[in-house]
Scaffold this active site. Structure first.
Site, PDB file in Angstrom:
ATOM      1  N   ASP A  13       0.820  -1.227   0.000  1.00 35.16           N
ATOM      2  CA  ASP A  13       0.000   0.000   0.000  1.00 35.16           C
ATOM      3  C   ASP A  13       0.849   1.271   0.000  1.00 35.16           C
ATOM      4  O   ASP A  13       0.402   2.320   0.466  1.00 35.16           O
ATOM      5  CB  ASP A  13      -0.951   0.029   1.207  1.00 35.16           C
ATOM      6  CG  ASP A  13      -1.816  -1.211   1.306  1.00 35.16           C
ATOM      7  OD1 ASP A  13      -2.480  -1.533   0.305  1.00 35.16           O
ATOM      8  OD2 ASP A  13      -1.833  -1.842   2.368  1.00 35.16           O
ATOM      9  N   LYS A  16       2.576   2.221  -5.164  1.00 31.78           N
ATOM     10  CA  LYS A  16       3.272   1.747  -6.362  1.00 31.78           C
ATOM     11  C   LYS A  16       2.502   2.090  -7.629  1.00 31.78           C
ATOM     12  O   LYS A  16       3.098   2.412  -8.666  1.00 31.78           O
ATOM     13  CB  LYS A  16       3.499   0.236  -6.257  1.00 31.78           C
ATOM     14  CG  LYS A  16       4.440  -0.172  -5.133  1.00 31.78           C
ATOM     15  CD  LYS A  16       4.601  -1.670  -5.042  1.00 31.78           C
ATOM     16  CE  LYS A  16       3.359  -2.372  -4.583  1.00 31.78           C
ATOM     17  NZ  LYS A  16       2.939  -2.025  -3.203  1.00 31.78           N
ATOM     18  N   GLY A  17       1.164   2.028  -7.542  1.00 34.72           N
ATOM     19  CA  GLY A  17       0.364   2.326  -8.727  1.00 34.72           C
ATOM     20  C   GLY A  17       0.594   3.734  -9.227  1.00 34.72           C
ATOM     21  O   GLY A  17       0.734   3.971 -10.432  1.00 34.72           O
ATOM     22  N   LYS A  18       0.644   4.688  -8.298  1.00 32.12           N
ATOM     23  CA  LYS A  18       0.869   6.081  -8.700  1.00 32.12           C
ATOM     24  C   LYS A  18       2.224   6.236  -9.399  1.00 32.12           C
ATOM     25  O   LYS A  18       2.329   6.920 -10.427  1.00 32.12           O
ATOM     26  CB  LYS A  18       0.817   7.001  -7.481  1.00 32.12           C
ATOM     27  CG  LYS A  18       1.246   8.428  -7.828  1.00 32.12           C
ATOM     28  CD  LYS A  18       1.256   9.363  -6.648  1.00 32.12           C
ATOM     29  CE  LYS A  18       1.811  10.719  -7.093  1.00 32.12           C
ATOM     30  NZ  LYS A  18       1.703  11.770  -6.084  1.00 32.12           N
ATOM     31  N   ASN A  38      -5.089  -9.635  -5.112  1.00 36.38           N
ATOM     32  CA  ASN A  38      -4.989  -9.042  -3.776  1.00 36.38           C
ATOM     33  C   ASN A  38      -4.303  -7.683  -3.840  1.00 36.38           C
ATOM     34  O   ASN A  38      -4.306  -6.933  -2.865  1.00 36.38           O
ATOM     35  CB  ASN A  38      -4.236  -9.960  -2.819  1.00 36.38           C
ATOM     36  CG  ASN A  38      -2.898 -10.447  -3.357  1.00 36.38           C
ATOM     37  OD1 ASN A  38      -2.613 -10.340  -4.547  1.00 36.38           O
ATOM     38  ND2 ASN A  38      -2.073 -10.993  -2.487  1.00 36.38           N
ATOM     39  N   GLY A  40      -4.002  -3.787  -4.959  1.00 36.46           N
ATOM     40  CA  GLY A  40      -4.929  -2.702  -5.245  1.00 36.46           C
ATOM     41  C   GLY A  40      -4.135  -1.462  -5.578  1.00 36.46           C
ATOM     42  O   GLY A  40      -3.748  -0.712  -4.690  1.00 36.46           O
ATOM     43  N   HIS A  41      -3.830  -1.254  -6.847  1.00 40.22           N
ATOM     44  CA  HIS A  41      -3.007  -0.124  -7.272  1.00 40.22           C
ATOM     45  C   HIS A  41      -3.918   1.020  -7.707  1.00 40.22           C
ATOM     46  O   HIS A  41      -4.655   0.906  -8.683  1.00 40.22           O
ATOM     47  CB  HIS A  41      -2.062  -0.554  -8.395  1.00 40.22           C
ATOM     48  CG  HIS A  41      -1.021  -1.520  -7.925  1.00 40.22           C
ATOM     49  ND1 HIS A  41      -0.093  -2.094  -8.769  1.00 40.22           N
ATOM     50  CD2 HIS A  41      -0.746  -2.017  -6.697  1.00 40.22           C
ATOM     51  CE1 HIS A  41       0.701  -2.891  -8.071  1.00 40.22           C
ATOM     52  NE2 HIS A  41       0.312  -2.864  -6.819  1.00 40.22           N
ATOM     53  N   GLN A 225       2.143  -5.847  -3.486  1.00 40.21           N
ATOM     54  CA  GLN A 225       2.400  -5.950  -2.056  1.00 40.21           C
ATOM     55  C   GLN A 225       3.700  -5.204  -1.684  1.00 40.21           C
ATOM     56  O   GLN A 225       4.017  -4.211  -2.303  1.00 40.21           O
ATOM     57  CB  GLN A 225       2.423  -7.413  -1.591  1.00 40.21           C
ATOM     58  CG  GLN A 225       1.061  -8.096  -1.654  1.00 40.21           C
ATOM     59  CD  GLN A 225       0.712  -8.642  -3.026  1.00 40.21           C
ATOM     60  OE1 GLN A 225       1.501  -9.320  -3.670  1.00 40.21           O
ATOM     61  NE2 GLN A 225      -0.474  -8.361  -3.494  1.00 40.21           N
ATOM     62  N   THR A 302      -9.618  -4.402  -0.234  1.00 34.17           N
ATOM     63  CA  THR A 302     -10.458  -5.003   0.799  1.00 34.17           C
ATOM     64  C   THR A 302     -11.411  -4.030   1.461  1.00 34.17           C
ATOM     65  O   THR A 302     -12.394  -4.454   2.072  1.00 34.17           O
ATOM     66  CB  THR A 302      -9.561  -5.598   1.902  1.00 34.17           C
ATOM     67  OG1 THR A 302      -8.808  -4.532   2.511  1.00 34.17           O
ATOM     68  CG2 THR A 302      -8.610  -6.626   1.323  1.00 34.17           C
ATOM     69  N   ARG A 304     -10.582  -2.463   4.026  1.00 32.30           N
ATOM     70  CA  ARG A 304     -10.201  -2.452   5.439  1.00 32.30           C
ATOM     71  C   ARG A 304      -9.382  -1.211   5.771  1.00 32.30           C
ATOM     72  O   ARG A 304      -8.563  -0.759   4.967  1.00 32.30           O
ATOM     73  CB  ARG A 304      -9.365  -3.698   5.773  1.00 32.30           C
ATOM     74  CG  ARG A 304     -10.127  -4.993   5.667  1.00 32.30           C
ATOM     75  CD  ARG A 304      -9.252  -6.180   6.015  1.00 32.30           C
ATOM     76  NE  ARG A 304      -8.183  -6.380   5.045  1.00 32.30           N
ATOM     77  CZ  ARG A 304      -7.305  -7.373   5.085  1.00 32.30           C
ATOM     78  NH1 ARG A 304      -7.359  -8.255   6.069  1.00 32.30           N
ATOM     79  NH2 ARG A 304      -6.378  -7.494   4.160  1.00 32.30           N
ATOM     80  N   ARG A 306      -6.391   0.801   7.254  1.00 29.58           N
ATOM     81  CA  ARG A 306      -4.991   0.481   7.490  1.00 29.58           C
ATOM     82  C   ARG A 306      -4.552   0.989   8.858  1.00 29.58           C
ATOM     83  O   ARG A 306      -4.952   2.077   9.273  1.00 29.58           O
ATOM     84  CB  ARG A 306      -4.112   1.097   6.411  1.00 29.58           C
ATOM     85  CG  ARG A 306      -4.433   0.602   5.006  1.00 29.58           C
ATOM     86  CD  ARG A 306      -3.531   1.241   3.967  1.00 29.58           C
ATOM     87  NE  ARG A 306      -3.944   0.858   2.615  1.00 29.58           N
ATOM     88  CZ  ARG A 306      -4.231   1.712   1.641  1.00 29.58           C
ATOM     89  NH1 ARG A 306      -4.141   3.013   1.854  1.00 29.58           N
ATOM     90  NH2 ARG A 306      -4.615   1.279   0.454  1.00 29.58           N
ATOM     91  N   LEU A 333       4.122  12.671   1.501  1.00 31.86           N
ATOM     92  CA  LEU A 333       4.743  13.630   2.420  1.00 31.86           C
ATOM     93  C   LEU A 333       3.716  14.667   2.868  1.00 31.86           C
ATOM     94  O   LEU A 333       3.773  15.167   3.996  1.00 31.86           O
ATOM     95  CB  LEU A 333       5.932  14.314   1.731  1.00 31.86           C
ATOM     96  CG  LEU A 333       6.775  15.266   2.582  1.00 31.86           C
ATOM     97  CD1 LEU A 333       7.498  14.505   3.693  1.00 31.86           C
ATOM     98  CD2 LEU A 333       7.788  16.007   1.708  1.00 31.86           C
TER      99      LEU A 333
END
Length: 438
Positions: A13, A16-18, A38, A40-41, A225, A302, A304, A306, A333
């Site tokens: 989390d 990484k997607g960004k 599993n 989620g990017h 992950q 999920t 959920r 964090r 930041l």
């Protein structure tokens, strides 16, 4: 052109997607090399959010070829939903833009059932999996009992293969967990439909990557992950079922280690964790609540919440070492804005003794007391800042302390959720980088 691996440096989390989306236009190919749905990017472009689970994060760039490697476990239903969702939004998904390794393993409904039944049976001791069947699919892969994407393209034999595969799992579901069995015939019917729809995208991905590399094209390898969820080097057993490290890019994509030029470690400016397991720098007070609210810390896969806490340099030193990280992407930041005082964990102590490295034992990790250094906070908005020197003095000092402590430069700094809210100090594709000598 240099080839770059993007890897999570914490418990996942990290954003990484960004970063893959930010770097996507500079890469000819973007390759997912491990994990499954599993992941989620989350990508935010012009205020519009896109969450991807299997499709690589370069899909929003029309000139980028996106590949799903052999190391990924693919849920065909999830993948087809993602393809359909992108198409509905006007993002074309064709063979020119997406390909799937014929060697990738398939997540079946029986894997999801096993995953959920096991978690249910563990009660309070549950690991916190997403329940999407990733673990059982990887187990079958290692046991040489899995179904691969290439098997879906053989409709005449798929039901016989599934019957051998599923019979044993049904016994486990019924006798051990009291769950209903899955219907082999229905799954075979679905498998034929998956194969028909996915056939245009199926490819020998390793060969495609090798051809691109030989032609001098650039490749961005996207991990899922994070380092502390790695099956070997993470907080076992509170981990995922694959190799999340940069080294996994080679096996998962089908290339040799000499083809990797640099490794970009993705980290937040603080730490989060989803699910169970020890978390030394977790903050259950007002600071943790600030991070959770401002950082919108809810799992993209999920839903959920964090767990949130201070930045942990013990974790990051571990990540730098096991991944060979050559540069950092320090994200979120801006979430720290408004906190009067900041903390960074520089080490652990157990019963008065310093712990020099991230421990393997969860019992030791639970006993670890973080050693903190404190820093002044800042109140100015940094969302529009695009140079390190233009940050508030306290924010710039915070970044430089992290760089000095790790011996790794912060090449990219995230100051907001949107794609363009990024301070770029070095383009990871400019030239090959080398891990600093320590």
């Amino acid at each position: 052109m240099p080839n770059v691996v993007c890897v999570g440096a914490q418990w996942g989390d990290e954003g990484k997607g960004k970063i893959v989306d930010w770097l996507g236009p500079r890469a000819d190919l973007v390759v997912r090399y491990q994990g499954g749905p599993n992941a989620g990017h989350t990508l935010v472009v012009d205020g519009q959010k896109t969450v991807l689970h299997l499709i690589p994060s370069g899909i929003l760039h029309p000139g980028t070829l996106n590949l799903i490697g052999a190391g990924v476990v693919v849920d065909p239903e999830t993948l087809l939903k993602e393809i359909d969702g992108l198409e509905r939004r006007g993002v074309p998904v064709t063979r020119d833009r997406l390909r799937i390794s014929d060697r990738a393993h398939v997540i079946l409904p029986v894997h999801r059932a096993l995953d959920q039944a096991r978690e249910e049976s563990l009660g309070e001791a549950k690991i916190g999996t997403t329940g999407r069947g990733i673990g059982p699919a990887y187990e079958d892969r290692v046991a040489r009992a899995g179904v691969r994407i290439c098997d879906l393209l053989e409709p005449a034999t798929i039901e016989d293969r599934l019957r051998m595969h599923i019979t044993e799992h049904n016994v486990t579901l019924e006798k051990l967990y009291g769950w209903p069995p899955v219907d082999v015939h229905e799954i075979a019917k679905s498998a034929r439909e998956w194969g028909e729809r996915l056939a245009p995208f199926v490819d020998d991905v390793g060969v495609t990557i090798d051809t691109a590399l030989c032609d001098g094209r650039s490749v961005l390898f996207e991990g899922a992950q994070g380092t502390l969820l790695d099956i070997d080097h993470g907080t076992y057993p509170y981990v995922t079922s694959s190799t999340t490290l940069a080294g996994g890019a080679c096996a998962g994509a089908g290339i040799g280690p000499t083809r990797i030029d640099s490794v970009l470690g993705i980290t937040k400016a603080y730490t989060t964790r989803v699910g169970g397991g020890p978390f030394p720098t977790e903050d259950a007070g007002s600071a943790g609540q600030h991070l959770s609210k401002r950082g919108d810390e809810v799992g993209a896969t999920t839903g959920r919440k964090r767990r949130c806490g201070w930045l942990d340099l013990v974790v990051l030193r571990h990540a730098v070492r096991v991944n060979g990280i050559t540069g950092l992407a320090l994200l979120k930041l801006d979430v720290l804005t408004g906190l009067p005082e900041l903390k960074i964990c520089t080490g652990y102590r157990v019963k008065g003794r310093d712990v020099p490295h991230f421990p393997a034992s969860l019992q030791v990790l639970r006993a670890c007391e973080p050693i903190y250094e404190t820093f002044p906070g800042w109140t100015e908005s940094i969302a529009d800042v695009r140079r390190l020197d233009d940050l508030p003095t306290a924010a710039a000092s915070y970044v430089r302390f992290i760089e000095d402590a790790l011996g790794v430069p912060a090449d990219l700094i995230g100051v907001g959720a949107d794609r363009d809210a990024t301070i770029e100090r070095k383009n990871p594709f400019d030239s090959p980088a080398r891990m600093p000598q320590r």
